[in-house]
Design an enzyme around this catalytic site. Structure first.
Site, mmCIF file in Angstrom:
data_model
loop_
_atom_site.group_PDB
_atom_site.id
_atom_site.type_symbol
_atom_site.label_atom_id
_atom_site.label_comp_id
_atom_site.label_asym_id
_atom_site.label_seq_id
_atom_site.Cartn_x
_atom_site.Cartn_y
_atom_site.Cartn_z
ATOM 1 N N GLU A 28 35.886 68.004 56.140
ATOM 2 C CA GLU A 28 35.666 66.787 56.940
ATOM 3 C C GLU A 28 36.814 66.587 57.937
ATOM 4 O O GLU A 28 37.899 67.150 57.770
ATOM 5 C CB GLU A 28 35.544 65.565 56.033
ATOM 6 C CG GLU A 28 36.772 65.319 55.183
ATOM 7 C CD GLU A 28 37.009 63.853 54.884
ATOM 8 O OE1 GLU A 28 37.009 63.063 55.838
ATOM 9 O OE2 GLU A 28 37.222 63.530 53.706
ATOM 10 N N LYS A 160 39.011 57.771 45.692
ATOM 11 C CA LYS A 160 40.341 57.274 46.018
ATOM 12 C C LYS A 160 40.797 56.184 45.054
ATOM 13 O O LYS A 160 40.002 55.372 44.589
ATOM 14 C CB LYS A 160 40.334 56.736 47.455
ATOM 15 C CG LYS A 160 40.264 57.850 48.480
ATOM 16 C CD LYS A 160 39.789 57.343 49.815
ATOM 17 C CE LYS A 160 38.374 56.843 49.695
ATOM 18 N NZ LYS A 160 37.875 56.240 50.910
HETATM 19 N N1 PSU Z 1 40.020 60.009 51.127
HETATM 20 C C1 PSU Z 1 41.238 60.290 51.651
HETATM 21 N N2 PSU Z 1 41.411 60.168 52.961
HETATM 22 C C2 PSU Z 1 40.398 59.792 53.778
HETATM 23 C C3 PSU Z 1 39.124 59.508 53.228
HETATM 24 C C4 PSU Z 1 38.984 59.635 51.907
HETATM 25 O O1 PSU Z 1 42.155 60.637 50.939
HETATM 26 O O2 PSU Z 1 40.607 59.694 54.964
HETATM 27 C C5 PSU Z 1 37.980 59.144 54.135
HETATM 28 C C6 PSU Z 1 36.842 60.089 53.842
HETATM 29 O O3 PSU Z 1 36.376 60.595 55.072
HETATM 30 C C7 PSU Z 1 35.811 59.201 53.175
HETATM 31 C C8 PSU Z 1 36.062 57.895 53.875
HETATM 32 O O4 PSU Z 1 34.506 59.663 53.356
HETATM 33 O O5 PSU Z 1 37.489 57.842 53.893
HETATM 34 C C9 PSU Z 1 35.453 56.709 53.167
HETATM 35 O O6 PSU Z 1 35.462 55.608 54.021
HETATM 36 P P1 PSU Z 1 34.573 54.335 53.638
HETATM 37 O O7 PSU Z 1 35.214 53.807 52.384
HETATM 38 O O8 PSU Z 1 34.725 53.391 54.802
HETATM 39 O O9 PSU Z 1 33.196 54.824 53.418
#
Ligand code: PSU
Ligand code: MN
Length: 305
Positions: A28, A160
């Site tokens: 990603e 996370k």
């Molecule tokens: N985990 C990390 N760094 C990130 C992300 C996740 O350690 O940058 C990013 C990923 O791209 C994940 C997104 O899909 O955060 C999730 O964002 P949201 O909670 O807004 O869906």
């Protein structure tokens, strides 16, 4: 809509790998453009790409590049993404608009899954998926529903640490997404090795994971399979330190009135600052380890084909 409208673009390296039927691993780009600050994002890209290559597979960074779905980034495009130069965060819902506007978009897990489906990629490495956020107001990452409907092996270190991990695991069960521990019986905590949350499946080799994947697909299952491994022990952060930083980050987000798509990048940035670099070291190490395992799984799938 005909593919001619989409015109997805592959780099020459990716195109060649696909032509010869080689193993490929999707990566990603949101973790590069929103998740990690320079210069760490450059190190992350380098370490992930190298790890996939060392495992005998071809890395495919996915993104929307000036409105075009991209499989692999050219050097100058990668530089723009690392500089975070007008690069927006693109989740699954944002793909079409980003394309129509000719934007540069860094794809989250959800959007990367959508591009995997478009390009026929079935192995994807990331750091941690999004999930169910803690407390009100209600916030659940689109990563979960895209995992429920996209048949891709996603290698990560769990969800996370900023999230409600028990709730996230429950949602994955409801959505029919298998969560398989590799080298662990527990859901890892992203920065931490342990969470105390037991998994129902453990497969410790790429070959065993590949076999489970083939069975999953033979059944006609259309969900992803989440393969989780703990961050490398030497770089993992003690749970108490992560939790303290997370609590402080959540309080700061509430105080600043952060909402919507900005929540995750904000919290990750706060935690980076509050753990004085320890979380960054863990993040880089786990991204590399996940890329390596994904490369090995992609190679194992190849052997069996
Ligand atoms: N985990 C990390 N760094 C990130 C992300 C996740 O350690 O940058 C990013 C990923 O791209 C994940 C997104 O899909 O955060 C999730 O964002 P949201 O909670 O807004 O869906
Ligand atoms: Mn959200």
């Amino acid at each position: 809509m005909p593919e001619s409208f989409l015109r997805p673009r592959s780099t020459r390296v990716v195109h060649a790998a696909r032509e010869r039927g080689g193993a490929v691993v999707a990566l990603e780009s949101s973790v590069l453009a929103q998740g990690l600050l320079p210069p760490h994002n450059r190190e992350a890209a380098h370490r992930m790409v190298s790890a996939v290559e060392q495992a005998g597979a071809t890395p495919v960074i996915t993104a929307i590049v000036r409105g075009v779905p991209a499989f692999g980034l050219e050097a100058d495009d990668l530089e723009r993404f690392l500089a975070r130069d007008g690069v927006r965060k693109v989740s699954a819902r944002d793909l079409g608009v980003a394309m129509a506007e000719g934007a540069d978009g860094a794809t989250t897990v959800a959007a990367t899954l959508a591009l995997c489906a478009l390009g026929g990629l079935d192995v994807f490495a990331t750091g941690g998926i999004g999930g169910v956020h803690r407390d009100a107001p209600f916030d659940e990452s689109a990563d979960l529903v895209e995992l429920a409907r996209t048949p891709v092996i996603v290698v990560c270190a769990g969800a996370k640490s900023i999230l409600d991990l028990p709730a996230t695991l429950e949602r994955l069960e409801t959505l029919g997404v298998p969560v398989v521990g590799c080298g662990t019986d527990e859901l890892p905590g992203f920065f931490t090795v342990s969470t105390g949350l037991r998994l129902t499946a453990r497969l410790d080799t790429p070959a065993a994971i590949a076999a489970a994947w083939r069975a999953h697909r033979a059944l006609g299952r259309t969900s992803a399979m989440l393969v989780v491994q703990p961050p490398p022990v030497d770089e993992a952060v003690p749970a108490a330190i992560v939790e303290e930083a997370t609590q402080a980050a959540l309080a700061a987000a509430t105080a600043a009135g952060i909402r919507g798509a900005a929540v995750t990048p904000f919290l990750l940035g706060e935690i980076q600052q509050r753990t004085s670099g320890r979380s960054v070291r863990a993040n880089l190490a786990l991204l590399e380890a996940n890329a390596r395992l994904a490369g090995q799984i992609a190679t194992a799938l190849q052997v069996a084909r």
